[in-house]
Design an enzyme around this catalytic site. Sequence first.
Site, PDB file in Angstrom:
ATOM      1  N   TRP A 130       0.987  -1.286   0.015  1.00  0.00           N
ATOM      2  CA  TRP A 130      -0.162  -0.158   0.374  1.00  0.00           C
ATOM      3  C   TRP A 130       1.288   1.174  -0.055  1.00  0.00           C
ATOM      4  CZ3 TRP A 130      -4.000   2.426  -1.099  1.00  0.00           C
ATOM      5  CH2 TRP A 130      -4.452   3.411  -0.527  1.00  0.00           C
ATOM      6  N   SER A 153       0.952   4.024   0.488  1.00  0.00           N
ATOM      7  CA  SER A 153       0.738   5.335   1.783  1.00  0.00           C
ATOM      8  C   SER A 153       0.818   6.239   1.423  1.00  0.00           C
ATOM      9  CB  SER A 153       0.292   4.483   3.579  1.00  0.00           C
ATOM     10  OG  SER A 153       0.039   5.556   3.941  1.00  0.00           O
ATOM     11  N   GLY A 154      -0.165   7.408   1.934  1.00  0.00           N
ATOM     12  CA  GLY A 154      -0.048   9.246   2.238  1.00  0.00           C
ATOM     13  C   GLY A 154       0.238   9.558   2.745  1.00  0.00           C
ATOM     14  N   PHE A 155      -0.181   8.851   3.655  1.00  0.00           N
ATOM     15  CA  PHE A 155      -0.328   8.825   5.764  1.00  0.00           C
ATOM     16  C   PHE A 155       1.100   8.388   5.226  1.00  0.00           C
ATOM     17  CE2 PHE A 155       0.038   7.742   9.807  1.00  0.00           C
ATOM     18  CZ  PHE A 155      -0.803   8.817  10.380  1.00  0.00           C
ATOM     19  N   ASP A 193      -0.807  14.623   6.509  1.00  0.00           N
ATOM     20  CA  ASP A 193      -1.425  13.685   5.735  1.00  0.00           C
ATOM     21  C   ASP A 193      -2.532  15.177   5.184  1.00  0.00           C
ATOM     22  OD1 ASP A 193      -2.285  11.928   3.954  1.00  0.00           O
ATOM     23  OD2 ASP A 193      -3.314  10.944   4.905  1.00  0.00           O
ATOM     24  N   ASP A 206      -1.722   4.646  -3.666  1.00  0.00           N
ATOM     25  CA  ASP A 206      -2.280   6.234  -2.583  1.00  0.00           C
ATOM     26  C   ASP A 206      -2.710   7.668  -3.236  1.00  0.00           C
ATOM     27  OD1 ASP A 206      -4.038   7.203  -0.132  1.00  0.00           O
ATOM     28  OD2 ASP A 206      -3.009   7.199   0.269  1.00  0.00           O
ATOM     29  N   ARG A 209     -12.461   5.084  -3.271  1.00  0.00           N
ATOM     30  CA  ARG A 209     -12.863   5.047  -1.962  1.00  0.00           C
ATOM     31  C   ARG A 209     -13.775   6.196  -0.885  1.00  0.00           C
ATOM     32  NH1 ARG A 209      -7.441   6.538   2.222  1.00  0.00           N
ATOM     33  NH2 ARG A 209      -8.480   7.653   3.803  1.00  0.00           N
ATOM     34  N   HIS A 235     -14.350   3.359   4.283  1.00  0.00           N
ATOM     35  CA  HIS A 235     -13.197   3.785   5.331  1.00  0.00           C
ATOM     36  C   HIS A 235     -14.024   3.825   6.116  1.00  0.00           C
ATOM     37  CE1 HIS A 235      -9.472   4.780   7.371  1.00  0.00           C
ATOM     38  NE2 HIS A 235      -8.735   5.587   6.289  1.00  0.00           N
TER      39      HIS A 235
HETATM   40  C1  SPV Z   1      -2.857   6.123   4.218  1.00  0.00           C
HETATM   41  O1  SPV Z   1      -2.534   5.001   4.411  1.00  0.00           O
HETATM   42  O2  SPV Z   1      -2.325   7.251   3.287  1.00  0.00           O
HETATM   43  C2  SPV Z   1      -4.411   6.041   3.979  1.00  0.00           C
HETATM   44  C3  SPV Z   1      -5.529   5.126   4.928  1.00  0.00           C
HETATM   45  O3  SPV Z   1      -5.063   6.686   3.151  1.00  0.00           O
HETATM   46  S1  SPV Z   1      -5.683   6.051   6.350  1.00  0.00           S
HETATM   47  O4  SPV Z   1      -4.164   7.250   6.919  1.00  0.00           O
HETATM   48  O5  SPV Z   1      -6.073   5.469   6.985  1.00  0.00           O
HETATM   49  O6  SPV Z   1      -6.678   7.683   5.626  1.00  0.00           O
HETATM   50 MG    MG Z   2      -4.102   8.313   2.253  1.00  0.00          MG
END
Ligand code: SPV
Ligand code: MG
Length: 290
Positions: A40, A42-44, A54, A81, A155, A186
């Site tokens: 994944w 992930s942007g976070f 984020d 993402d 999403r 989510h």
């Molecule tokens: C990410 O991991 O960047 C997501 C998941 O988008 S969350 O942080 O839970 O939104």
């Molecule tokens: Mg994200």
Amino acid sequence: MSKNHRLREALGSDRLIAAMAAHNPLAARLAEAAGFDAIWGSGFELSASHALPDASILPMGTHLEMMRAIAARVSVPLIADIDTGFGNAVNVSYVVPQYEAAGASAVVIEDKSFPKDTSLRAGGRQDLVSIAEFCGKVEAAVAARIDPDFRVIARVEALIAGRGRAEAIERGLAYADAGADAILIHSKQKTPDEILAFVAAWPGPVPLVLVPTAYPQLSEADIAALGKVRIVIYGNHAIRAAVGAMRDVFARIRRDGGIREVDALLPCVDEIMRLQGDDHLRELESRFLR
Ligand code: SPV
Ligand code: MG
């Protein structure tokens, strides 16, 4: 079989696959070695690794280049993402081929407005775009892909935004109709009830993707038993593991006044070199250096 094709097959199968978040290629390789089926992007995690929120702060290019670096170093599919798609549907048309060319096998695009706020933040600013506007973005993403096996995952943030299950279902169905290959739903509720109710009500034109960060009680066996979910994403466990491990080791070195005690507890330098692909470099040296 290409990575894109493998992900497409997994989404079309009746089994559940697990994707682990990664914020760099080393984390992605560790996830692959641990047996995760996908990464994944992930942007976070990437935002956190830059010590930034984020919230559409990192430029797209920073994320895109990290996806390219990750895809180059793993053999499992990468799910990128792309947040809100970095603009409107026209921007999405330009963004998606770049992620595909970077080696991602799928993008996840969310129906929040740009700039976004992170989903799990208590009291976060969770503004959604209209269903019509987001359907345009999904259609643009689908039209822009080059490989038909490349997946576009929409999403739904309606539960995160407190809009309720009926709107979440309405949005999911509209996005599936617009061509999304799967719906990521989510929730930030601390128990799985909200997600379980959504999954039960989901009519199922396309499969679902879950991110159970907020409701960790739900195991993979529980999710697989629901029958409609094909991917579980562990959204931030690489960065949380890294933060916990670094914080402990750094504190210990300060406390001990040196590295003698901590040294035996850490992976040795040779192991890091192996993860860097040192064997391949040595092989190249022996073949080509005269
Ligand atoms: C990410 O991991 O960047 C997501 C998941 O988008 S969350 O942080 O839970 O939104
Ligand atoms: Mg994200």
